[in-house]
Scaffold this motif. Structure first.
Motif, PDB file in Angstrom:
ATOM      1  N   ASN A 184     -30.337 -30.868  -8.328  1.00 41.77           N
ATOM      2  CA  ASN A 184     -28.975 -31.125  -7.871  1.00 41.77           C
ATOM      3  C   ASN A 184     -28.020 -29.992  -8.222  1.00 41.77           C
ATOM      4  N   ALA A 185     -28.175 -29.423  -9.412  1.00 49.68           N
ATOM      5  CA  ALA A 185     -27.355 -28.261  -9.770  1.00 49.68           C
ATOM      6  C   ALA A 185     -27.678 -27.085  -8.866  1.00 49.68           C
ATOM      7  N   GLU A 186     -28.965 -26.931  -8.530  1.00 50.09           N
ATOM      8  CA  GLU A 186     -29.379 -25.858  -7.625  1.00 50.09           C
ATOM      9  C   GLU A 186     -28.758 -26.058  -6.238  1.00 50.09           C
ATOM     10  N   PHE A 187     -28.818 -27.289  -5.731  1.00 50.88           N
ATOM     11  CA  PHE A 187     -28.217 -27.605  -4.433  1.00 50.88           C
ATOM     12  C   PHE A 187     -26.734 -27.262  -4.437  1.00 50.88           C
TER      13      PHE A 187
ATOM     14  N   SER B  84     -22.488 -20.793  -0.373  1.00 48.76           N
ATOM     15  CA  SER B  84     -22.397 -20.780   1.095  1.00 48.76           C
ATOM     16  C   SER B  84     -20.967 -20.999   1.580  1.00 48.76           C
ATOM     17  N   LEU B  85     -20.234 -21.913   0.957  1.00 46.40           N
ATOM     18  CA  LEU B  85     -18.890 -22.256   1.424  1.00 46.40           C
ATOM     19  C   LEU B  85     -17.810 -21.326   0.881  1.00 46.40           C
ATOM     20  N   LYS B  86     -18.065 -20.768  -0.298  1.00 41.63           N
ATOM     21  CA  LYS B  86     -17.137 -19.796  -0.894  1.00 41.63           C
ATOM     22  C   LYS B  86     -15.674 -20.270  -0.893  1.00 41.63           C
ATOM     23  N   GLY B  87     -15.485 -21.517  -1.310  1.00 41.84           N
ATOM     24  CA  GLY B  87     -14.125 -22.035  -1.451  1.00 41.84           C
ATOM     25  C   GLY B  87     -13.488 -22.515  -0.170  1.00 41.84           C
ATOM     26  N   LEU B  88     -14.278 -22.973   0.788  1.00 45.51           N
ATOM     27  CA  LEU B  88     -13.723 -23.498   2.040  1.00 45.51           C
ATOM     28  C   LEU B  88     -12.715 -24.603   1.714  1.00 45.51           C
ATOM     29  N   PRO B  89     -11.465 -24.463   2.176  1.00 49.85           N
ATOM     30  CA  PRO B  89     -10.409 -25.411   1.794  1.00 49.85           C
ATOM     31  C   PRO B  89     -10.727 -26.855   2.179  1.00 49.85           C
ATOM     32  N   GLY B  90     -10.365 -27.769   1.289  1.00 49.59           N
ATOM     33  CA  GLY B  90     -10.475 -29.186   1.574  1.00 49.59           C
ATOM     34  C   GLY B  90     -11.854 -29.780   1.453  1.00 49.59           C
ATOM     35  N   VAL B  91     -12.809 -29.009   0.900  1.00 52.06           N
ATOM     36  CA  VAL B  91     -14.185 -29.504   0.788  1.00 52.06           C
ATOM     37  C   VAL B  91     -14.562 -29.680  -0.684  1.00 52.06           C
ATOM     38  N   TYR B  92     -14.956 -30.902  -1.028  1.00 54.04           N
ATOM     39  CA  TYR B  92     -15.398 -31.257  -2.379  1.00 54.04           C
ATOM     40  C   TYR B  92     -16.819 -31.806  -2.273  1.00 54.04           C
ATOM     41  N   ALA B  93     -17.600 -31.673  -3.328  1.00 52.34           N
ATOM     42  CA  ALA B  93     -18.972 -32.180  -3.255  1.00 52.34           C
ATOM     43  C   ALA B  93     -19.476 -32.630  -4.617  1.00 52.34           C
ATOM     44  N   LEU B  94     -20.373 -33.593  -4.564  1.00 54.95           N
ATOM     45  CA  LEU B  94     -21.083 -34.070  -5.761  1.00 54.95           C
ATOM     46  C   LEU B  94     -22.563 -34.140  -5.427  1.00 54.95           C
ATOM     47  N   ALA B  95     -23.384 -33.708  -6.361  1.00 49.99           N
ATOM     48  CA  ALA B  95     -24.832 -33.882  -6.240  1.00 49.99           C
ATOM     49  C   ALA B  95     -25.340 -34.366  -7.590  1.00 49.99           C
ATOM     50  N   GLY B  96     -26.087 -35.472  -7.586  1.00 48.16           N
ATOM     51  CA  GLY B  96     -26.578 -36.015  -8.848  1.00 48.16           C
ATOM     52  C   GLY B  96     -27.846 -36.810  -8.662  1.00 48.16           C
ATOM     53  N   ASP B  97     -28.608 -36.937  -9.730  1.00 47.88           N
ATOM     54  CA  ASP B  97     -29.815 -37.753  -9.716  1.00 47.88           C
ATOM     55  C   ASP B  97     -29.458 -39.148 -10.184  1.00 47.88           C
TER      56      ASP B  97
ATOM     57  N   ALA C 218     -26.481 -35.588 -15.099  1.00 49.48           N
ATOM     58  CA  ALA C 218     -26.989 -36.179 -13.864  1.00 49.48           C
ATOM     59  C   ALA C 218     -26.832 -35.220 -12.696  1.00 49.48           C
ATOM     60  N   GLY C 219     -25.810 -34.373 -12.761  1.00 45.32           N
ATOM     61  CA  GLY C 219     -25.524 -33.441 -11.683  1.00 45.32           C
ATOM     62  C   GLY C 219     -24.225 -32.708 -11.949  1.00 45.32           C
ATOM     63  N   ALA C 220     -23.474 -32.439 -10.886  1.00 43.38           N
ATOM     64  CA  ALA C 220     -22.224 -31.693 -11.045  1.00 43.38           C
ATOM     65  C   ALA C 220     -21.312 -31.946  -9.839  1.00 43.38           C
ATOM     66  N   ILE C 221     -20.091 -31.438  -9.953  1.00 40.48           N
ATOM     67  CA  ILE C 221     -19.094 -31.558  -8.884  1.00 40.48           C
ATOM     68  C   ILE C 221     -18.598 -30.168  -8.503  1.00 40.48           C
ATOM     69  N   MET C 222     -18.451 -29.945  -7.195  1.00 40.25           N
ATOM     70  CA  MET C 222     -17.866 -28.707  -6.674  1.00 40.25           C
ATOM     71  C   MET C 222     -16.506 -29.033  -6.061  1.00 40.25           C
TER      72      MET C 222
END
Length: 426
Positions: free
Chosen positions: A328-331, A338-351, A362-366
């Protein structure tokens, strides 16, 4: 729209976990007749929590033994809970596998066995086949984990090197009636793949296991190769009469968690887009997600913002560097790059089990400013990706998600929240 993006992402993750928790899903599937004696065995990250449910609901005599990952135990009064290593098996897993096999041997037609199965069970219930050592299985397991092999490929090899997987545990229970209750952590929810299918027939072959080892250039001892070339290494096949009284029931799967998160999205005013269970290299899967997110932001396709992209499954990481971090951290690191700070985009990936690989998160937040903040700290997303150092990258940003063990496991959960579209079609 007034919403805290990070708070919403964490709520979606919690919703996904809760939808697959044994306390929520197991009781309804237990046999209607809960009187009389039952022997409970189990393996996986949810095994202890599942055992608690059986203890609470069963009206007759209960005894048994389950194994779970270190730190994933839960207090039971009648069912013994043992902890062992995951993802690489250890001596504790070997010892408990022997005890489980002894517990279900020499049963009669009147006996009932409940087998509680969840992700991680393959490594936790480790009993090497005759002539194969625990050290052999450990080294092969480590090599498979680093190779980029899929969970199905890894479990094919594991089954054919085991004295308990690939239907062998179910065969040992004969002629008792066996009820297997499983929480799926694999794409496709195949009973033969979940924890290497200890109580179900297995159509895969030893020749396929050998081909997988060759495909990923994994060196094995001569004893392992000799075993896999022997007819004795074959698993229990479909139609075997010893499994005639063995019943399999899936009680939770990744899709349930994605659908529960989708309901939460709608309640918050966001349109959900479920991509489903996905496989592939974590960094490549992230690039596909980035492409979809960019299309939504720029063109409002395939749906308009505000929206959330949801996906699950089990990606893989081919380890090339010396950094820290699970799938998940790798993802998320690849998504950030890939997004390099594209405005308005947030993400979470976790197990959903609370542990990303073998780390303590468990994962992280971008967030939209993750990329720029990392640059200000002297961190290059692409360089850290080359070093497989997703953990280190998001730790520096104070963006790791730490939940502790959740005692369930429907594998990875990913949510990309997009606040608005620019819809620039020029």
């Amino acid at each position: 729209m007034s919403v805290d993006p990070q708070h919403l992402l964490r709520e979606l993750f919690a919703t996904a976990i809760d939808a697959a928790h044994p306390q929520q899903v197991l009781e309804a599937y237990l046999p209607k007749d809960r009187s009389g004696r039952v022997i409970v065995i189990g393996a996986g990250k949810a095994a202890a929590a599942m055992a608690q449910v059986v203890e609470r609901c069963w009206q007759g005599e209960v005894c048994g033994l389950v194994v779970t990952r270190y730190g994933h135990g839960a207090p039971c009064e009648k069912i013994e809970v043992v902890e062992a290593a995951h993802p690489v098996p250890d001596a504790a897993g070997l010892a408990v596998a022997k005890r489980v096999l002894e517990l279900v041997s020499n049963l009669s037609e009147d006996d009932r066995v409940i087998f509680l199965l969840s992700g991680g069970g393959s490594a936790l219930l480790a009993l090497p086949a005759e002539g194969i050592t625990l050290a052999d299985k450990q080294s092969i397991n480590k090599a498979l984990l680093k190779s980029g092999a899929t969970i199905g490929e890894m479990n094919c090899v594991r089954k054919h090197l085991s004295a308990i997987k690939g239907g062998r545990l179910g065969k040992a229970c004969w002629p008792a009636t066996v009820y297997t209750y499983a929480i799926s952590d694999v794409p496709g929810d195949l009973a033969t793949v979940i924890a290497s299918g200890p109580t179900v027939a297995d159509p895969s072959t030893s020749a396929e296991a050998l081909a997988i080892l060759k495909r990923y250039s994994i060196e094995v001892p001569a004893s392992v190769r000799t075993w896999l070339q022997s007819p004795e290494s074959e698993t229990v096949k479909p139609g075997d009469p010893s499994l005639a009284r063995s019943h399999f029931q899936l009680i939770a799967r990744p899709q349930q968690s994605l659908e529960a998160a989708a309901v939460k999205c709608r309640q918050a005013g966001f349109s959900p887009l479920i991509l489903g269970d996905l496989e592939g290299e974590s960094r490549e899967v992230a690039k596909v997600h980035a492409g979809i997110a960019r299309q939504i932001v720029l063109h409002g396709q395939p749906l308009a913002a505000p929206c959330v992209i949801l996906s699950g499954g089990e990606t893989t990481v081919t380890v090339r560097g010396n950094g820290r971090g699970g799938r998940n951290a790798e993802f998320l690191l690849s998504l950030t790059d890939s997004l390099k700070g594209l405005p308005g985009v947030y993400a979470l990936a976790g197990d959903t089990d609370g542990i990303d690989g073998s780390e303590d998160n468990a994962g992280a937040i971008m967030t939209p400013d993750s990329y720029a903040r990392a640059v200000a700290l002297g961190l290059s997303a692409s360089d850290e990706l080359d070093n497989n150092n997703g953990y280190g990258y998001f730790e520096a940003l104070d963006a790791l998600i730490v939940t502790e063990p959740t005692r369930t496991n429907v594998n990875d959960f990913r949510a990309i929240l997009i606040l608005e579209s620019t819809k620039n079609d020029a």
